[in-house]
Design an enzyme around this catalytic site. Structure first.
Site, mmCIF file in Angstrom:
data_model
loop_
_atom_site.group_PDB
_atom_site.id
_atom_site.type_symbol
_atom_site.label_atom_id
_atom_site.label_comp_id
_atom_site.label_asym_id
_atom_site.label_seq_id
_atom_site.Cartn_x
_atom_site.Cartn_y
_atom_site.Cartn_z
ATOM 1 N N SER A 97 0.969 -1.511 0.205
ATOM 2 C CA SER A 97 0.198 0.234 0.291
ATOM 3 C C SER A 97 0.989 1.273 0.625
ATOM 4 O O SER A 97 0.633 2.091 -0.315
ATOM 5 C CB SER A 97 -0.700 0.402 1.383
ATOM 6 O OG SER A 97 -0.311 0.318 2.787
ATOM 7 N N ALA A 99 4.290 1.825 -0.996
ATOM 8 C CA ALA A 99 4.794 2.371 -2.464
ATOM 9 C C ALA A 99 3.239 1.989 -3.451
ATOM 10 O O ALA A 99 4.334 3.503 -4.118
ATOM 11 C CB ALA A 99 5.299 0.980 -2.805
ATOM 12 N N ASP A 141 9.747 -4.995 -4.173
ATOM 13 C CA ASP A 141 7.937 -4.306 -4.122
ATOM 14 C C ASP A 141 7.763 -2.512 -4.748
ATOM 15 O O ASP A 141 7.019 -2.857 -5.697
ATOM 16 C CB ASP A 141 7.635 -3.798 -3.057
ATOM 17 C CG ASP A 141 6.822 -5.048 -1.226
ATOM 18 O OD1 ASP A 141 7.385 -5.879 -1.378
ATOM 19 O OD2 ASP A 141 6.792 -4.394 -0.494
HETATM 20 O O1 PMV Z 1 5.467 -7.084 3.270
HETATM 21 P P1 PMV Z 1 6.071 -7.331 2.109
HETATM 22 O O2 PMV Z 1 4.704 -7.677 1.263
HETATM 23 O O3 PMV Z 1 6.090 -5.817 1.519
HETATM 24 O O4 PMV Z 1 7.486 -7.660 1.715
HETATM 25 C C1 PMV Z 1 9.324 -7.730 1.715
HETATM 26 C C2 PMV Z 1 9.247 -8.892 1.482
HETATM 27 C C3 PMV Z 1 10.731 -9.211 1.843
HETATM 28 O O5 PMV Z 1 11.116 -9.628 1.549
HETATM 29 C C4 PMV Z 1 10.601 -10.186 4.032
HETATM 30 C C5 PMV Z 1 11.744 -7.487 2.572
HETATM 31 C C6 PMV Z 1 12.053 -7.119 1.183
HETATM 32 O O6 PMV Z 1 11.946 -5.622 1.136
HETATM 33 O O7 PMV Z 1 11.897 -7.462 0.036
#
Ligand code: PMV
Length: 307
Positions: A97, A99, A141
């Protein structure tokens, strides 16, 4: 004027991606942040869903940070306009959300100025703000959200856009438990630093699974891909980022016939995803609702996605 940005979900490779392993993420185009403009005396931001309003650029929030960065990059003064922001993306649940909000703000300011920024620049600006709020994010993300295309992502390398041969159906279920990614990423780092010999192989095994899943995206073997996704969940459990609620939803999906299931994103709460077929879609959704998911979404990765 109006613009928007999509949500995202990480298919596989989260956490390991922070340590240089590959990960795959896909956009969720049905969930979006939308920004519209209205005339105003000065630049204001209204989060319509919460009623929160920010006037000017002095506040120290993600919205004003991305707006300041964008205006600096475009080399224009703050426009006299009200930005109305609505979102269908749940916050703090791993669907990107923050990003998406940043990407939508960059895009609307570009539209207002009549200038175009290449996606690469938009991605860099959104990443700057992600870093301010998420510690050491890998950048996956912002990248999947800005390009709105499935991506194979390795930190610091060129992005590869993924083409799938036949549609893949996913069910996404939200535990309803807010899960700050920064905390789980920090915990995994501490675990890694305290027991590198035990943790490194887990992270490398996740990378190997991602490479295998990447191949299955082309061949479209649902059973194999599902099993690989479930194995990814088991490795994430070993990294301590699952939770009883996530495990419960993953098991419910598997018992209802999903080909595979895993937590997605930072973990400890937030969302899980299940790979389903058109036949198992409804029973899996129903099982996830019954198991206590607060939101259940579906998304389809369509064939021949190219960019
Ligand atoms: O929690 P999310 O969907 O924003 O994903 C984070 C992904 C991680 O690999 C845990 C952290 C990252 O920065 O890639």
């Amino acid at each position: 004027m109006m613009t928007s940005a999509c949500a995202k979900i990480i298919l596989c490779g989260e956490h390991a991606v922070v340590y240089g392993q590959p990960a795959i993420a896909v956009p969720i185009s049905d969930l979006r942040v939308t920004v519209t403009t209205a005339p105003a005396e000065q630049l204001t931001f209204t989060l319509v869903d919460t009623g929160m309003q920010i006037a000017g650029l002095d506040a120290d929030t993600a919205i004003t940070q991305i707006a300041r960065l964008t205006l600096e990059t475009l080399n224009i003064p703050a426009p006299k306009v009200a930005l109305h922001i609505t979102s269908t993306i749940p916050v703090a649940s791993g669907l990107g959300s923050g990003a998406a909000l940043s990407a939508a703000i960059v895009r609307i300011l570009c539209q207002i100025s009549g200038k175009i920024l290449p996606d690469e620049t938009v991605n860099r600006l959104v990443y700057e703000v992600e870093k301010m709020h998420h510690g050491t994010p890998s950048g996956i993300d912002n990248t999947v959200i800005v390009y709105e295309c499935p991506i194979y992502f390795v930190r610091g390398q060129d992005i590869r856009f993924i083409t799938v041969d036949s549609p893949l159906h996913f069910v996404i279920a939200d535990t309803g438990i807010p899960a700050p990614t920064k905390l789980s990423v920090g915990d995994v780092r501490r675990l890694y630093e305290s027991e590198p010999e035990r943790i490194r192989p887990i992270i490398e095994s996740i990378g190997t699974l991602v490479e295998q899943i990447d191949k299955q995206l082309v061949t479209g073997d649902i059973a194999t891909m599902g099993s690989l996704l479930t194995q990814n969940h088991q490795l994430l459990q070993q990294l301590t980022v699952s939770s009883p609620e996530l495990d419960y939803l993953v098991n419910a999906a598997l018992q209802a016939g999903a080909a595979g299931a895993k937590l997605s994103g930072g973990g400890r709460g937030g969302n899980m995803l299940a790979l389903v077929t058109p036949e198992t879609l409804s029973p899996v959704k129903e099982a996830l609702h019954k198991a206590g998911a607060v939101h259940v979404y579906e998304t389809t990765l369509t064939g021949n996605t190219t960019r």
